[in-house]
Every structure is written in C-alpha cells, then in structure tokens.
Write an enzyme that holds these catalytic residues in place. Structure first.
Site, short mmCIF file in Angstrom:
data_model
loop_
_atom_site.label_atom_id
_atom_site.label_comp_id
_atom_site.label_asym_id
_atom_site.label_seq_id
_atom_site.Cartn_x
_atom_site.Cartn_y
_atom_site.Cartn_z
N SER A 171 0.85 -1.21 0.00
CA SER A 171 0.00 0.00 0.00
C SER A 171 0.88 1.25 0.00
CB SER A 171 -0.92 -0.01 1.22
OG SER A 171 -1.75 1.14 1.21
N HIS B 181 -8.15 1.28 -4.44
CA HIS B 181 -9.06 1.17 -3.30
C HIS B 181 -9.76 2.51 -3.15
CE1 HIS B 181 -9.48 0.30 1.33
NE2 HIS B 181 -10.65 0.37 0.71
N HIS C 97 -1.19 -1.59 -3.98
CA HIS C 97 -2.48 -1.12 -3.45
C HIS C 97 -2.45 0.42 -3.46
CE1 HIS C 97 -5.98 -1.71 -0.66
NE2 HIS C 97 -5.57 -0.57 -0.13
N ASP D 114 -6.85 -5.20 5.45
CA ASP D 114 -6.20 -3.93 5.14
C ASP D 114 -6.13 -3.09 6.41
OD1 ASP D 114 -5.17 -1.63 3.97
OD2 ASP D 114 -6.99 -1.15 2.82
N PHE E 16 -6.08 6.79 6.91
CA PHE E 16 -4.68 7.00 7.28
C PHE E 16 -3.97 5.67 7.51
CE2 PHE E 16 -6.98 10.80 8.36
CZ PHE E 16 -6.15 11.80 7.87
N ASP F 23 -4.49 3.66 -2.63
CA ASP F 23 -5.65 4.24 -1.94
C ASP F 23 -6.04 5.55 -2.61
OD1 ASP F 23 -6.23 2.45 0.32
OD2 ASP F 23 -4.21 2.98 0.98
C1 DX5 Z 1 -6.30 3.05 4.99
C2 DX5 Z 1 -5.81 2.33 3.76
C3 DX5 Z 1 -4.74 1.33 3.95
C4 DX5 Z 1 -3.46 1.86 4.55
C5 DX5 Z 1 -2.91 0.81 5.47
O1 DX5 Z 1 -7.23 3.97 4.56
O2 DX5 Z 1 -6.89 1.70 3.12
O3 DX5 Z 1 -4.46 0.66 2.72
O4 DX5 Z 1 -2.48 2.19 3.61
O5 DX5 Z 1 -1.81 1.34 6.10
P1 DX5 Z 1 -1.08 0.56 7.28
O6 DX5 Z 1 -0.58 -0.71 6.70
O7 DX5 Z 1 0.00 1.50 7.68
O8 DX5 Z 1 -2.10 0.36 8.37
ZN ZN Z 2 -6.48 0.60 1.36
#
Ligand code: DX5
Ligand code: ZN
Length: 215
Positions: A8, A66, A33, A173, A141, A35
């Site tokens: 991500s 996403h 991924h 996720d 976040f 976002d």
């Molecule tokens: C949150 C996102 C995630 C995020 C996860 O809105 O959908 O994909 O990047 O980040 P970590 O792995 O740091 O929790």
């Molecule tokens: Zn995500």
C-alpha cells in the site's frame, strides 16, 4: 495456499514511487495497493487515476485501486485502467449494480468492509467478487493500530468460501505488521494490504519477512 501481499503506497515516499514499488516487487509483493481518497469520505486526500497510469509504466505488478471516496460510482470509469477496483460497501446504495459496472469495464472486483460494519450482508454478492477486504483500521490514514476484533469477519468469509465452493481472496487492510500478520492468516486471510510495515527501512526485506511468517 498462496499468500498475497499487496504493498500500500500510502506509506511510501511519493517523491520516489517508482523506486518504492520496484523494491516491493523485489521482496515478493504480488500487487500494488493504491488508496484513492477525496477528503469527503475520509479526512485525507490520496492518489488519482494518473497514479495508476504512471505506475503502469514502471511495474508489471497488478494495480489495485481502493476507492475511499464518497461517490465511487462516479469514479469507476476513471479507474478502468486498474486491474482491480476495491469499493467500500458502505458507500454504495446498490452493490450489485456497482459490481456489474466494475466487471463490465473489465476490472476485478474487491469489496471492503469497515471495522464497524457487519460482513454477513455481503453473502448475496460473494459469488461475484475477487476479493473480500476486511478493514482492520478506519479508512483514511496509515499507521493506525490493528483491530483484532475484525478477525471474526475473516473467519466468516473463510467459512462461507468453503461452504459455497468459491475462490475469492480474503484480505485484511490496515495495521498488518510482523506482530499481526500471523493472527490474520490464522483466521483465514490470504491477502494482506500493507503500508507502513513495508515502506520504512528496507522495503524488499520487509515484504520478504512478512511473507515468510505466513508460508
Ligand atoms: C487506509 C488504507 C490502507 C493503509 C494501510 O485507509 O486503506 O491501505 O495504507 O496502512 P497501514 O498498513 O499503515 O495500516
Ligand atoms: Zn487501502
């Protein structure tokens, strides 16, 4: 079972995205991924269709968009160049129609479920999805703590997949790290979207060691 790590890039150095995705690929990431945030559904802004187009030139990995946006249906055509589009089930009045639109544009279908939403209402849609993505943090976040209570939803998804003879991936996720990936896999997850535990320090080594924990 193969385990799929989707890197991500929300947590990556966005001034050096090509380097980041290539390092994730070298470590064994199976997809990227991306976002997408609109400052409305979540209090943050993130990537756009141009990110998908630009990443396509620097990686062979599948690109997953996403959509953490208030009006995903409007956004769908803009993300047709992604390999998979993941929508938040709580943003869609007509989930079946959205699934059909995503398929018609040639994308794989992912459906994400927030920490406070039940997963059982997705049962009628399971035969038409490629990924059921259980959110273990609130959208918006990276770097938030992992909510282990969502693993009951992972277990439900695994039981339904078995019962119905389906093949969708079961993902988590948010909050996936060396400390949590084992529990997610033990509950039945085979797909992990990982941001901050990948994109700090040695990216390739991080991906490699996370995957080694679930092999
Ligand atoms: C949150 C996102 C995630 C995020 C996860 O809105 O959908 O994909 O990047 O980040 P970590 O792995 O740091 O929790
Ligand atoms: Zn995500």
């Amino acid at each position: 079972m193969t385990h799929h790590l989707s890197a991500s890039i929300l947590a990556a150095d966005t001034a050096n995205l090509a380097v980041a995705v290539q390092a994730a690929a070298a470590g064994g990431a199976a997809s990227i991924h991306v976002d997408v945030m609109d400052g409305r559904y979540v209090d943050n802004f993130a990537f756009s269709p141009k990110t998908i187009a630009d990443l396509r030139r620097v990686t062979d990995l599948p690109l997953h968009a996403h959509l953490e946006v208030a009006e995903p249906v409007r956004a769908l055509p803009l993300f047709a160049a992604a390999d998979m589009i993941i929508v938040q089930e709580d943003t869609l009045a007509d989930l079946a129609a959205a699934q059909a639109l995503i398929r018609r544009q040639g994308n794989q279908v992912g459906i994400a479920v927030n920490p406070d939403q039940p997963v059982e209402r997705l049962e009628p849609y399971l035969s038409e999805i490629d990924l059921l993505l259980v959110m273990a943090v609130w959208p918006g976040f990276g770097g938030q703590p992992f909510d282990a209570t969502v693993l009951a939803k992972v277990a439900w998804a695994a039981a339904q997949r078995q019962r119905l003879g389906l093949a969708y991936a079961i993902g988590v996720d948010g909050g996936i790290s060396a400390a949590t990936i084992g529990a997610a896999a033990a509950a039945g997850a085979d797909f992990f979207a990982v941001g901050s535990a990948v994109f700090q320090g040695d990216v390739a080594a991080n991906v490699h060691s996370l995957l080694a924990q679930v092999r």
